[in-house]
Design a protein around this motif. Structure first.
Motif, short mmCIF file in Angstrom:
data_model
loop_
_atom_site.label_atom_id
_atom_site.label_comp_id
_atom_site.label_asym_id
_atom_site.label_seq_id
_atom_site.Cartn_x
_atom_site.Cartn_y
_atom_site.Cartn_z
N GLU A 90 -9.82 -19.18 38.96
CA GLU A 90 -10.70 -18.26 38.22
C GLU A 90 -11.35 -18.97 37.04
OE1 GLU A 90 -8.07 -15.83 40.66
OE2 GLU A 90 -7.66 -17.43 39.21
N ASP A 91 -12.67 -18.83 36.94
CA ASP A 91 -13.43 -19.45 35.84
C ASP A 91 -13.60 -18.51 34.65
OD1 ASP A 91 -14.32 -21.95 37.32
OD2 ASP A 91 -15.11 -20.39 38.64
N ALA A 92 -13.49 -17.23 34.88
CA ALA A 92 -13.58 -16.22 33.81
C ALA A 92 -12.57 -15.13 34.10
CB ALA A 92 -14.99 -15.65 33.72
N ILE A 93 -11.89 -14.68 33.06
CA ILE A 93 -10.86 -13.65 33.24
C ILE A 93 -10.99 -12.61 32.13
CG2 ILE A 93 -8.36 -13.24 33.08
CD1 ILE A 93 -7.98 -15.89 34.59
N PHE A 94 -10.88 -11.37 32.54
CA PHE A 94 -10.89 -10.24 31.62
C PHE A 94 -9.55 -9.52 31.78
CE2 PHE A 94 -15.13 -11.26 32.94
CZ PHE A 94 -15.88 -11.21 31.77
N ALA A 95 -8.81 -9.40 30.70
CA ALA A 95 -7.46 -8.84 30.79
C ALA A 95 -7.20 -7.88 29.64
CB ALA A 95 -6.42 -9.95 30.77
N THR A 96 -6.40 -6.85 29.92
CA THR A 96 -5.93 -5.93 28.90
C THR A 96 -4.42 -5.88 28.97
OG1 THR A 96 -7.94 -4.57 29.02
CG2 THR A 96 -5.98 -3.56 28.04
N LEU A 97 -3.79 -6.13 27.84
CA LEU A 97 -2.32 -6.10 27.76
C LEU A 97 -1.89 -5.01 26.79
CD1 LEU A 97 -3.28 -9.40 27.88
CD2 LEU A 97 -0.83 -9.55 28.36
N ARG A 98 -0.83 -4.32 27.16
CA ARG A 98 -0.32 -3.22 26.34
C ARG A 98 0.95 -3.68 25.62
NH1 ARG A 98 -1.67 1.97 26.44
NH2 ARG A 98 -2.81 1.63 28.40
N TYR A 99 0.97 -3.48 24.30
CA TYR A 99 2.11 -3.87 23.46
C TYR A 99 2.86 -2.61 23.03
CZ TYR A 99 0.78 -8.79 22.89
OH TYR A 99 0.52 -10.13 23.11
N PRO A 100 4.10 -2.77 22.54
CA PRO A 100 4.83 -1.62 22.00
C PRO A 100 4.02 -0.93 20.90
CG PRO A 100 6.30 -3.51 22.22
CD PRO A 100 4.91 -4.00 22.52
N GLY A 101 4.20 0.37 20.78
CA GLY A 101 3.45 1.13 19.79
C GLY A 101 2.05 1.48 20.27
N ASP A 102 1.81 1.32 21.57
CA ASP A 102 0.52 1.65 22.17
C ASP A 102 -0.62 0.81 21.59
OD1 ASP A 102 -0.78 3.05 24.17
OD2 ASP A 102 -1.51 4.60 22.79
N VAL A 103 -0.32 -0.44 21.24
CA VAL A 103 -1.34 -1.38 20.79
C VAL A 103 -1.92 -2.08 22.01
CG1 VAL A 103 -1.84 -3.40 19.36
CG2 VAL A 103 -0.11 -1.73 18.62
N LEU A 104 -3.24 -2.15 22.07
CA LEU A 104 -3.91 -2.81 23.19
C LEU A 104 -4.46 -4.16 22.76
CD1 LEU A 104 -5.94 0.05 24.93
CD2 LEU A 104 -3.71 -0.91 25.58
N LEU A 105 -4.37 -5.13 23.65
CA LEU A 105 -4.98 -6.44 23.46
C LEU A 105 -5.95 -6.66 24.61
CD1 LEU A 105 -5.25 -9.34 22.30
CD2 LEU A 105 -3.29 -9.96 23.73
N ASN A 106 -7.21 -6.91 24.27
CA ASN A 106 -8.21 -7.18 25.28
C ASN A 106 -8.65 -8.63 25.19
OD1 ASN A 106 -11.42 -7.13 26.09
ND2 ASN A 106 -10.14 -5.87 27.40
N LEU A 107 -8.60 -9.36 26.31
CA LEU A 107 -8.93 -10.78 26.34
C LEU A 107 -10.13 -11.04 27.24
CD1 LEU A 107 -5.42 -12.46 26.85
CD2 LEU A 107 -6.60 -12.07 24.70
N HIS A 108 -11.01 -11.91 26.77
CA HIS A 108 -12.07 -12.47 27.61
C HIS A 108 -12.01 -13.97 27.42
CE1 HIS A 108 -16.67 -13.36 28.06
NE2 HIS A 108 -15.98 -13.81 29.10
N VAL A 109 -11.60 -14.67 28.48
CA VAL A 109 -11.51 -16.13 28.40
C VAL A 109 -12.33 -16.73 29.54
CG1 VAL A 109 -9.28 -16.21 27.23
CG2 VAL A 109 -9.34 -16.13 29.72
#
Length: 340
Positions: free
Chosen positions: A199-218
């Protein structure tokens, strides 16, 4: 003085050689690489270092106290394990391994032989990143809702790992450090255009404790080099641009107002804007410095004084677990996958 061996003199290796060479308490005794032309370049710049193509020479040299692994990801596990079992301290570039079980084993071996195992999550030694950690820990941003991270450039294109394994370790290590926790789940998708199966480009969303979201574009397939991070809290918000050398961090006194009453009929832009707070923008002064130098200095300090590494093997293991979940989600066509 600590004897250092650098394995890998490619893209990142020369920077590691320079930092350990210039440090007053370390000496670069060996540089090992399979490319003899590259070794000749190293010899011209660092004539005191011994050069070789066989790692065995390093592992059996009693003058070598620590080994720095700056080779392709697929080789990290075998080289780091061999160095630890030879009684050497190890600094391995990110990601620590390509496999969760292998990362766990390296941590176990390091503990068994009582040697430092540290991972090159270099952005945790960035003063801007550390300042944001202070803001979150001190409650200045309030409750963190979500973090958005963009890390793109045109190249370098890898052939052994995809863009997530190559680029996302930086962002995952930062998010784990800021939130002092690990993600619970991941959902991701990626695109393959250059090399089959990578994969040359990836879009990801990760969920952390406390309902915190992390959105990544690499991605390594973008016309613009970007290292943009946005942190949104319920009291304030912050942006961090690592490419801005003069004003990387901005803190925004912006938030949704606490008026929870049911709004009336909003028919103008001005009345709509009244539901949010628009305060000042603060630009803190961030001390300039080389994060890699701080990382190398910290590695030497951990060896000399027994200090626990900020980016020890366990932090690398946590990042690999998250990356494995991201890859698992991609293989499951974007389904949410538990981090385990």
């Amino acid at each position: 003085m600590l004897g250092i061996a650098i394995i890998g003199a490619g893209h990142w290796g020369p920077n590691l050689i320079r930092n350990f060479h210039d440090n007053p308490i370390s000496r670069v005794g060996w540089v090992v690489d399979q490319n003899r032309d590259r070794l000749q370049e190293v010899s011209a710049r660092f004539p005191d270092a011994r050069l070789g193509v066989d790692v065995h020479d390093v592992l059996t040299d009693p003058a070598v106290d620590a080994v720095v692994v700056a080779t392709p990801t697929s080789t990290h596990y075998s080289l780091a394990k061999a160095a630890l079992e030879a009684g050497k301290h190890v600094l391995v570039e990110k990601p620590i391994t390509r496999d969760v079980a292998q990362a766990e084993e390296l941590c176990r071996v390091a503990q068994t032989v009582s040697r430092v195992l540290m991972v090159g999550h270099v952005f945790l030694y960035n003063e801007g990143v550390r300042r944001v950690r202070q803001l979150i820990a001190g409650g200045d941003l309030g409750r963190v809702y979500y973090i958005s991270m963009v890390r793109t450039n045109l190249g370098p294109i890898r052939v052994d790992v995809n863009a997530a394994w190559d680029l996302a370790p930086h962002d995952l290590s930062i998010a784990n450090y800021w939130l002092q926790s690990e993600p619970i789940s991941a959902a991701a998708t990626g695109g393959i255009w250059i090399n089959p199966g990578i994969e040359d480009a990836i879009f990801a969303t990760l969920r952390y404790p406390g309902d915190v979201l992390l959105n990544l574009h690499v991605s390594w397939l973008s016309p613009r080099k970007a290292r943009d991070i946005t942190v949104v809290g319920d009291e304030r918000m912050a942006t961090l641009d690592d490419l801005n050398l003069t004003e990387p961090l901005r803190i925004y006194d912006k938030r949704v107002t606490e008026d929870r009453t049911t709004p009336g009929f909003i028919d103008t832009f001005a009345s709509f804007r009244a539901s949010v707070r628009e305060g000042d923008i603060t630009i803190p002064k961030i001390a300039l410095g080389e994060p890699l130098k701080a990382q190398c200095d910290h590695f030497l300090e951990c060896i000399s004084s027994g200090t626990v590494p900020l980016t020890g093997g366990e932090s690398g293991h946590a990042v690999v677990r998250a990356l494995a979940a991201v890859e698992g989600s991609i293989r499951c066509h974007g389904q949410e996958v538990e981090v385990s």
